[in-house]
Motif scaffolding. Structure first.
Motif, PDB file in Angstrom:
ATOM      1  N   ASP A 299       9.835 -36.331   6.083  1.00 28.77           N
ATOM      2  CA  ASP A 299      10.704 -37.473   6.359  1.00 28.77           C
ATOM      3  C   ASP A 299      10.743 -37.789   7.847  1.00 28.77           C
ATOM      4  O   ASP A 299      10.727 -38.963   8.253  1.00 28.77           O
ATOM      5  CB  ASP A 299      12.131 -37.205   5.872  1.00 28.77           C
ATOM      6  N   ASN A 300      10.804 -36.764   8.671  1.00 29.12           N
ATOM      7  CA  ASN A 300      10.919 -36.974  10.111  1.00 29.12           C
ATOM      8  C   ASN A 300       9.618 -37.479  10.729  1.00 29.12           C
ATOM      9  O   ASN A 300       9.646 -38.304  11.639  1.00 29.12           O
ATOM     10  CB  ASN A 300      11.375 -35.691  10.797  1.00 29.12           C
ATOM     11  N   ILE A 301       8.481 -37.009  10.242  1.00 26.88           N
ATOM     12  CA  ILE A 301       7.208 -37.533  10.747  1.00 26.88           C
ATOM     13  C   ILE A 301       7.042 -38.986  10.308  1.00 26.88           C
ATOM     14  O   ILE A 301       6.590 -39.844  11.074  1.00 26.88           O
ATOM     15  CB  ILE A 301       6.027 -36.675  10.254  1.00 26.88           C
ATOM     16  N   GLY A 302       7.430 -39.282   9.080  1.00 28.93           N
ATOM     17  CA  GLY A 302       7.258 -40.634   8.538  1.00 28.93           C
ATOM     18  C   GLY A 302       8.345 -41.608   8.936  1.00 28.93           C
ATOM     19  O   GLY A 302       8.308 -42.774   8.527  1.00 28.93           O
ATOM     20  N   TYR A 303       9.316 -41.169   9.747  1.00 27.57           N
ATOM     21  CA  TYR A 303      10.415 -42.046  10.135  1.00 27.57           C
ATOM     22  C   TYR A 303       9.870 -43.257  10.913  1.00 27.57           C
ATOM     23  O   TYR A 303       9.175 -43.112  11.913  1.00 27.57           O
ATOM     24  CB  TYR A 303      11.425 -41.294  10.995  1.00 27.57           C
ATOM     25  N   GLY A 304      10.207 -44.440  10.442  1.00 25.48           N
ATOM     26  CA  GLY A 304       9.737 -45.668  11.074  1.00 25.48           C
ATOM     27  C   GLY A 304       8.462 -46.200  10.466  1.00 25.48           C
ATOM     28  O   GLY A 304       8.156 -47.386  10.579  1.00 25.48           O
ATOM     29  N   THR A 305       7.694 -45.340   9.807  1.00 24.33           N
ATOM     30  CA  THR A 305       6.489 -45.768   9.089  1.00 24.33           C
ATOM     31  C   THR A 305       6.692 -45.349   7.633  1.00 24.33           C
ATOM     32  O   THR A 305       6.046 -44.428   7.127  1.00 24.33           O
ATOM     33  CB  THR A 305       5.225 -45.105   9.679  1.00 24.33           C
ATOM     34  N   PHE A 306       7.611 -46.019   6.992  1.00 28.66           N
ATOM     35  CA  PHE A 306       8.128 -45.542   5.705  1.00 28.66           C
ATOM     36  C   PHE A 306       7.143 -45.705   4.545  1.00 28.66           C
ATOM     37  O   PHE A 306       7.353 -45.143   3.478  1.00 28.66           O
ATOM     38  CB  PHE A 306       9.445 -46.255   5.387  1.00 28.66           C
ATOM     39  N   ASP A 307       6.078 -46.481   4.768  1.00 31.99           N
ATOM     40  CA  ASP A 307       5.101 -46.656   3.695  1.00 31.99           C
ATOM     41  C   ASP A 307       3.909 -45.712   3.844  1.00 31.99           C
ATOM     42  O   ASP A 307       2.907 -45.843   3.131  1.00 31.99           O
ATOM     43  CB  ASP A 307       4.609 -48.105   3.663  1.00 31.99           C
ATOM     44  N   ALA A 308       4.008 -44.749   4.773  1.00 30.62           N
ATOM     45  CA  ALA A 308       2.887 -43.830   4.999  1.00 30.62           C
ATOM     46  C   ALA A 308       2.724 -42.879   3.816  1.00 30.62           C
ATOM     47  O   ALA A 308       3.702 -42.419   3.221  1.00 30.62           O
ATOM     48  CB  ALA A 308       3.107 -43.037   6.285  1.00 30.62           C
TER      49      ALA A 308
ATOM     50  N   ALA B 204       1.338 -39.257   1.997  1.00 29.82           N
ATOM     51  CA  ALA B 204       1.395 -37.843   2.384  1.00 29.82           C
ATOM     52  C   ALA B 204       0.154 -37.454   3.184  1.00 29.82           C
ATOM     53  O   ALA B 204       0.247 -36.667   4.142  1.00 29.82           O
ATOM     54  CB  ALA B 204       1.521 -36.974   1.130  1.00 29.82           C
ATOM     55  N   GLU B 205      -0.996 -38.021   2.817  1.00 34.11           N
ATOM     56  CA  GLU B 205      -2.228 -37.713   3.547  1.00 34.11           C
ATOM     57  C   GLU B 205      -2.163 -38.220   4.987  1.00 34.11           C
ATOM     58  O   GLU B 205      -2.601 -37.539   5.925  1.00 34.11           O
ATOM     59  CB  GLU B 205      -3.434 -38.339   2.834  1.00 34.11           C
ATOM     60  N   GLU B 206      -1.615 -39.402   5.183  1.00 29.38           N
ATOM     61  CA  GLU B 206      -1.491 -39.965   6.531  1.00 29.38           C
ATOM     62  C   GLU B 206      -0.520 -39.144   7.378  1.00 29.38           C
ATOM     63  O   GLU B 206      -0.755 -38.927   8.572  1.00 29.38           O
ATOM     64  CB  GLU B 206      -1.027 -41.424   6.452  1.00 29.38           C
ATOM     65  N   ILE B 207       0.552 -38.687   6.764  1.00 28.36           N
ATOM     66  CA  ILE B 207       1.526 -37.849   7.478  1.00 28.36           C
ATOM     67  C   ILE B 207       0.871 -36.538   7.902  1.00 28.36           C
ATOM     68  O   ILE B 207       1.036 -36.078   9.046  1.00 28.36           O
ATOM     69  CB  ILE B 207       2.760 -37.612   6.592  1.00 28.36           C
ATOM     70  N   GLU B 208       0.139 -35.923   7.019  1.00 28.75           N
ATOM     71  CA  GLU B 208      -0.531 -34.653   7.344  1.00 28.75           C
ATOM     72  C   GLU B 208      -1.610 -34.858   8.412  1.00 28.75           C
ATOM     73  O   GLU B 208      -1.804 -33.993   9.274  1.00 28.75           O
ATOM     74  CB  GLU B 208      -1.127 -34.056   6.070  1.00 28.75           C
ATOM     75  N   ARG B 209      -2.295 -36.005   8.378  1.00 25.99           N
ATOM     76  CA  ARG B 209      -3.319 -36.284   9.385  1.00 25.99           C
ATOM     77  C   ARG B 209      -2.674 -36.425  10.768  1.00 25.99           C
ATOM     78  O   ARG B 209      -3.190 -35.911  11.766  1.00 25.99           O
ATOM     79  CB  ARG B 209      -4.078 -37.557   9.022  1.00 25.99           C
ATOM     80  N   ALA B 210      -1.531 -37.098  10.833  1.00 29.93           N
ATOM     81  CA  ALA B 210      -0.821 -37.249  12.108  1.00 29.93           C
ATOM     82  C   ALA B 210      -0.349 -35.888  12.614  1.00 29.93           C
ATOM     83  O   ALA B 210      -0.403 -35.594  13.815  1.00 29.93           O
ATOM     84  CB  ALA B 210       0.379 -38.196  11.941  1.00 29.93           C
TER      85      ALA B 210
ATOM     86  N   ALA C 162       3.671 -36.369  16.354  1.00 32.78           N
ATOM     87  CA  ALA C 162       3.097 -36.775  15.056  1.00 32.78           C
ATOM     88  C   ALA C 162       3.744 -38.075  14.584  1.00 32.78           C
ATOM     89  O   ALA C 162       3.061 -38.964  14.048  1.00 32.78           O
ATOM     90  CB  ALA C 162       3.314 -35.663  14.030  1.00 32.78           C
ATOM     91  N   ARG C 163       5.044 -38.214  14.783  1.00 35.01           N
ATOM     92  CA  ARG C 163       5.756 -39.426  14.372  1.00 35.01           C
ATOM     93  C   ARG C 163       5.200 -40.644  15.121  1.00 35.01           C
ATOM     94  O   ARG C 163       4.986 -41.713  14.535  1.00 35.01           O
ATOM     95  CB  ARG C 163       7.250 -39.262  14.662  1.00 35.01           C
ATOM     96  N   ALA C 164       4.988 -40.478  16.435  1.00 41.10           N
ATOM     97  CA  ALA C 164       4.452 -41.587  17.238  1.00 41.10           C
ATOM     98  C   ALA C 164       3.018 -41.916  16.841  1.00 41.10           C
ATOM     99  O   ALA C 164       2.628 -43.086  16.782  1.00 41.10           O
ATOM    100  CB  ALA C 164       4.533 -41.243  18.720  1.00 41.10           C
ATOM    101  N   LEU C 165       2.223 -40.899  16.556  1.00 39.86           N
ATOM    102  CA  LEU C 165       0.821 -41.123  16.199  1.00 39.86           C
ATOM    103  C   LEU C 165       0.684 -41.802  14.839  1.00 39.86           C
ATOM    104  O   LEU C 165      -0.208 -42.629  14.625  1.00 39.86           O
ATOM    105  CB  LEU C 165       0.058 -39.801  16.190  1.00 39.86           C
ATOM    106  N   LEU C 166       1.564 -41.450  13.910  1.00 41.13           N
ATOM    107  CA  LEU C 166       1.537 -42.080  12.590  1.00 41.13           C
ATOM    108  C   LEU C 166       1.751 -43.584  12.706  1.00 41.13           C
ATOM    109  O   LEU C 166       1.193 -44.370  11.937  1.00 41.13           O
ATOM    110  CB  LEU C 166       2.607 -41.454  11.700  1.00 41.13           C
ATOM    111  N   LYS C 167       2.521 -43.974  13.686  1.00 36.72           N
ATOM    112  CA  LYS C 167       2.780 -45.392  13.950  1.00 36.72           C
ATOM    113  C   LYS C 167       1.521 -46.112  14.415  1.00 36.72           C
ATOM    114  O   LYS C 167       1.406 -47.329  14.285  1.00 36.72           O
ATOM    115  CB  LYS C 167       3.881 -45.468  15.024  1.00 36.72           C
TER     116      LYS C 167
END
Length: 600
Positions: free
Chosen positions: A448-457, A459-465, A504-509
């Motif tokens: 949840d914290n990594i995906g915060y702000g990119t709520f449509d990410a 699980a694979e994208e979160i793990e990649r970040a 990771a949160r910033a990179l996911l963005k």
């Protein structure tokens, strides 16, 4: 930059509330109508009792007989039917008024809280530096709850009293004008006393609301700093401070209570005079045959129905004054002007090259000397720039201006040659990824914290970040991996772990502009090395600003800017600045322990 003024409106709080609730006006008038009709039917039983007594005493000559029902038993049956109908209607409208007022209270409370919170989010950061978080929480919770309590009960009580006064006064003058003035005589004095008490209570309850805001602010501050309190063993000191603020709140309430508690006893003594006058003089007229017994009975009951509810005006006005004091605080918040206007030009992050230009910028925080003076810096698209300098030299200020947390007093800041003041704020901030020194994690899972702000990410994208941020290894060791709860503010994680989740949160963005604000200032050497490896990977093909005290963090930047006293003291690559043997070179030697060169 000018600070936010304290908003004071000349409007009455009830008018301000009614203006705000314009979308609910239809339901407000429905609730008022239900309250009026409920009270009218509530006042009918004394009339029925008087009519029943009139039937028993006068029989075929009663008022009911004049309507064409001459048989005495039939008159009683007719009265029973009327009683059933009136009580049924009273029950219907009692349900309607309770349902309408309570739902109105919940709806207005809900909308006020959402609007107030949304408005707070739109205010610039300078506003929050002037306000305590506890004070704002007090408005969002306690003040709005005070208003809900009044709408839930107090509004109906006020309408009921006014309806009773009008209906009973009219009935008195129709049935017995000679006695009516005795029952009505206390009302002007009661109303005068009510408004007098209202004016005296208003400032006292306004002070109460201020004090509860201060108390909530101190409590919120202490709870957020509990680790510091414990480490310095200042529990007794902080308890004494809370005791002091709480005592001030209690004293403010005491002054209000002294006045509000006196209202009902004083009004009661005025009321009893009117009741006694009606009882004695009306009874004398009934004994002399000048007033029908049934009418006398109605007058006695009506006098009680008219005057005794007025004794509860004290409680109602208490609710009202608390609610109006709270209403003013909420409305003042909603009317606080937003100093940073939203631009109209849209910006697609995918189309942003990332060139940044601080063009002759001058900026200072409220009531302070300027931090930046005619500051000029061009950052090419895709460049990695290190920004270093002493504390207070303006490093973080550059980031605050780029994100439009603040506005410069003069100069222009542009992205890809477009003035950022003309850009839509949401689009601008979506194009910028921030990794701050103060990492804030929300209560929730790691994912949840990594995906915060990119709520449509996914699980694979979160793990990649997380992998890019070198956070995947420690996440895998957590009890539930990415589904592990991190606790409020992420207190269950180390500082380095929180920092890597933030990266990771910033990179996911996937922003075209990436900012690291002191990202390695509070981590150990191993974590710094991991973050440095992340930086080397993630800065490719994007503009990156790295603010750092540790010069090792910016060593590989395309160029480094050294700030001093609101301007640029030095600028160049790491090797160029070392060769220049200026401030940067001296600081590098201190941090690397090159003591031999310091003597030079």
């Amino acid at each position: 930059m000018a600070s936010n003024p304290v908003i004071t409106s000349n409007k009455r709080p009830l008018g301000r509330l009614f203006s705000y609730a314009r979308t609910q006006r239809r339901f407000i008038w429905m609730a008022i109508t239900a309250s009026v009709l409920n009270k009218i039917f509530d006042l009918a039983p004394p009339v029925l009792i008087g009519a029943a007594i009139d039937v028993v005493v006068k029989r075929e000559d009663s008022i009911i007989a004049a309507l064409g029902v001459t048989d005495v038993f039939s008159q009683l049956v007719w009265l029973a039917g009327a009683t059933l109908l009136i009580w049924g209607l009273e029950s219907v409208f009692q349900y309607a008024q309770a349902w309408l007022w309570r739902n109105l209270a919940q709806t207005i409370q809900h909308e006020l809280r959402l609007d107030a919170y949304a408005h707070i989010q739109d205010l610039e950061l300078a506003y929050f530096h002037e306000q305590s978080s506890g004070g704002l929480l007090s408005i969002l919770n306690d003040d709005i709850n005070q208003l809900e309590r009044f709408l839930d009960a107090g509004a109906d009580q006020l309408i009921s009293v006014m309806t009773t006064a009008l209906v009973v006064s009219a009935a008195f003058f129709i049935l017995a004008p000679g006695v009516a003035w005795m029952a009505m005589a206390p009302i002007p004095l009661i109303l005068w006393g009510s408004f007098k008490f209202q004016r005296l209570l208003a400032p006292r309850y306004a002070h109460v609301r201020e004090q509860v805001g201060l108390l909530n602010g101190q409590l919120a501050n202490n709870l957020s700093g509990i680790a510091t309190i414990k480490s310095f063993t200042t529990e007794d000191y902080e308890r004494a401070r809370i005791e002091h603020v709480s005592s001030d709140y209690r004293e403010a309430n005491r002054k209000a209570i002294v006045l509000s508690s006196a209202f009902s006893p004083l009004i009661r003594m005025v009321i009893v005079l009117g009741f006694i006058a009606t009882l004695v003089y009306g009874g004398h007229l009934a004994l002399e045959g000048e007033l029908p017994v049934g009418v006398y009975t109605v007058l006695v009951f009506m006098t009680q129905r008219l005057l005794w509810p007025l004794t509860r005006l004290g409680e109602t006005f208490d609710l009202y004054q608390r609610a109006m004091a709270s209403t003013n605080r909420v409305m003042d918040l909603l009317e606080t002007p937003i100093r940073i206007d939203n631009g109209e030009q849209s910006l697609e992050p995918a189309q942003v090259a990332g060139a940044v230009h601080f063009d002759n910028i001058t900026f200072g925080y409220p009531n302070r000397d300027p931090i930046l003076k005619n500051f000029d810096l061009k950052i090419p698209a895709g460049a990695t720039v290190g920004i270093v300098g002493a504390t207070g030299s303006g490093k973080t200020t550059l980031i605050n201006l780029l994100l439009r947390f603040y506005e410069p007093q003069s100069g222009k800041l542009s992205v890809d040659e477009t003035d950022i003041s003309k850009l839509d704020l949401t689009d601008l901030r979506r194009a910028i990824g921030l990794v701050s020194q103060q990492v804030f994690l929300f209560h929730g899972t790691v994912s949840d914290n990594i995906g915060y702000g990119t709520f449509d990410a996914s699980a694979e994208e979160i793990e990649r970040a997380a992998t890019l941020a070198e956070a995947d290894e420690f996440i895998a060791q957590l009890p539930q991996g990415y589904q592990t709860m991190v606790g409020e503010r992420g207190e269950t994680l180390s500082g380095g772990q929180r920092q890597r989740l933030s990266i990771a949160r910033a990179l996911l963005k996937n922003p075209p502009i990436l900012i690291f604000d002191e990202a390695t200032s509070a981590v150990d050497n191993d974590t710094e090395a991991a973050i440095q490896r992340s930086l080397n990977r993630v800065t490719r093909d994007r503009t990156t600003l790295i603010i750092a005290h540790r010069l090792s963090t910016v060593r590989n930047a395309d160029f480094i800017v050294v700030l001093d006293k609101g301007g640029i003291a030095e600028q160049g690559s790491h090797d160029e600045l070392i060769a220049a043997n200026g401030d940067y070179a001296r600081l590098w030697r201190v941090q690397t322990g090159d003591i031999g060169h310091l003597a030079d």
